[in-house]
Design an enzyme around this catalytic site. Sequence first.
Site, PDB file in Angstrom:
ATOM      1  N   ASN A 207       0.854  -1.193   0.000  1.00  0.00           N
ATOM      2  CA  ASN A 207       0.000   0.000   0.000  1.00  0.00           C
ATOM      3  C   ASN A 207       0.890   1.242   0.000  1.00  0.00           C
ATOM      4  O   ASN A 207       2.108   1.147   0.063  1.00  0.00           O
ATOM      5  CB  ASN A 207      -0.979  -0.023   1.182  1.00  0.00           C
ATOM      6  N   ALA A 271       0.867   1.898  11.591  1.00  0.00           N
ATOM      7  CA  ALA A 271       1.129   1.178  10.335  1.00  0.00           C
ATOM      8  C   ALA A 271      -0.150   0.951   9.540  1.00  0.00           C
ATOM      9  O   ALA A 271      -1.226   0.765  10.099  1.00  0.00           O
ATOM     10  CB  ALA A 271       1.788  -0.166  10.641  1.00  0.00           C
ATOM     11  N   ASP A 275      -4.777  -6.093   5.385  1.00  0.00           N
ATOM     12  CA  ASP A 275      -5.805  -6.897   6.053  1.00  0.00           C
ATOM     13  C   ASP A 275      -5.744  -8.359   5.628  1.00  0.00           C
ATOM     14  O   ASP A 275      -6.209  -9.231   6.338  1.00  0.00           O
ATOM     15  CB  ASP A 275      -7.193  -6.325   5.740  1.00  0.00           C
ATOM     16  N   PRO A 300      -3.886 -11.175  11.155  1.00  0.00           N
ATOM     17  CA  PRO A 300      -4.330 -10.757  12.490  1.00  0.00           C
ATOM     18  C   PRO A 300      -4.489  -9.240  12.527  1.00  0.00           C
ATOM     19  O   PRO A 300      -3.751  -8.525  11.851  1.00  0.00           O
ATOM     20  CB  PRO A 300      -3.186 -11.206  13.413  1.00  0.00           C
ATOM     21  N   ILE A 302      -3.575  -6.408  14.485  1.00  0.00           N
ATOM     22  CA  ILE A 302      -2.576  -6.210  15.551  1.00  0.00           C
ATOM     23  C   ILE A 302      -3.130  -5.289  16.631  1.00  0.00           C
ATOM     24  O   ILE A 302      -2.971  -5.541  17.832  1.00  0.00           O
ATOM     25  CB  ILE A 302      -1.263  -5.644  14.970  1.00  0.00           C
ATOM     26  N   LYS A 338     -12.372  -2.205  17.919  1.00  0.00           N
ATOM     27  CA  LYS A 338     -11.039  -2.773  18.139  1.00  0.00           C
ATOM     28  C   LYS A 338     -10.598  -2.684  19.594  1.00  0.00           C
ATOM     29  O   LYS A 338      -9.513  -3.153  19.944  1.00  0.00           O
ATOM     30  CB  LYS A 338     -10.013  -2.060  17.247  1.00  0.00           C
TER      31      LYS A 338
END
Length: 395
Positions: A207, A271, A275, A300, A302, A338
Amino acid sequence: MDGKHILLIVGGGIAAHKALELVRALRRGGDRVTPVLTAGGAHFVTALALGALAGAKVHTELFDLDDEAEMGHIELSRSADLIVVCPATANLIARMANGHADDLATTLLLATDTPVLAVPAMNVRMWAHPAVIHNVATLRSQGVTVLDPDVGLMACGDYGPGRLPEVHAIMAAVAAQWGDARLTGRHVIVTAGPTHEPIDPVRFLGNRSSGKQGFAIAAALAGLGARVTLVAGPVALPTPPGCTRVDVGTARDMAASVETALPADAAVMVAAVADWGVIPAPAKLKKAHGAPVIELIANPDILAVVAAAGPRRPTLVVGFAAETEDAVANAVAKRIGKGADWIVANDVSGDVMGSDANTVHLVTADGVEDWPRLAKAEVARRLATRIAAALTAAT
Ligand code: CTP
């Protein structure tokens, strides 16, 4: 570093234009800047530009009747809290080290007992020359703080150490002069940059994250005295002073390195983590075999894992939300989803990725704060200050 007075000596090198960025950053942080432009510096930046950005008179001449009547050069040299020499050229470093007083800049430096921070920038071979090495050592032995230049491609095409350090690194060095050590004894993990998910030995999914914002945050936290573990995806940025860097490639590598770096007082996940990853082909995919079908497997999260780390959960978990639409609404949902304490919502619909400025909103349990468009270094300093305040309040 509220309301400090910086005397900024601008030497004659191609990096002089970056002194203008430094003036901006210092003033945004609330500092007053009095510029001194050397004859060499005036070949690269104008007194008009420097004075306009500093909002102050630019001093250039040693023997200036008007200046001497207003404020003599001895007084000028002593009125500041810090003298910053940026860029410190090989010539200026030589004259400083040998006690010359043949222009306003060197005379001020000789007449002062104010701390001095020199920020070198010069050609790679000049920096490596024994005379410069000797002069830098002399200055350091005299108590001058001399930063190491960055390694990179120079304006002249050479590659190596000699580039002026990034403005955020200079700002961190300035903050360190005030002994601003609110985060001393704290450990902070910062993730930064993109991840690369290999498809085969030569291709990857990636990306556009530049890593600049994450590196600036790591620098700002280190500038406040924190022990910083910087888990960095593939970027070519220099390691900010005071940070321990762990270079990673994939999201899974990044997750493992963050896990290893725990426990921490705070985690700032900047960061742009992929995904999905790929189970890479062991050999290069060949065109003749037709378009490959690439199966994606979930990586995962993070941030979510760290936020749910039980007794190993950092006191403060901060995420970023890069969004191209509905930045705040998405960030509010991500904070809860999250389990993060704060989300810094980042509108990336414009030219944010790779640029030096950022418009962010800080989403906390108490609501949403809209920050103005700021240099990434300034976003970093504000966030670091807020993190320090939150950790102090929590313990
Ligand atoms: N993040 C992470 N691990 C992942 C994905 C994201 O730690 N696998 C973190 C990022 O570092 C950032 C935050 O989660 O702090 C939000 O990242 P973002 O890409 O905006 O969110 P996603 O969860 O990937 O959601 P989406 O891409 O659908 O917007």
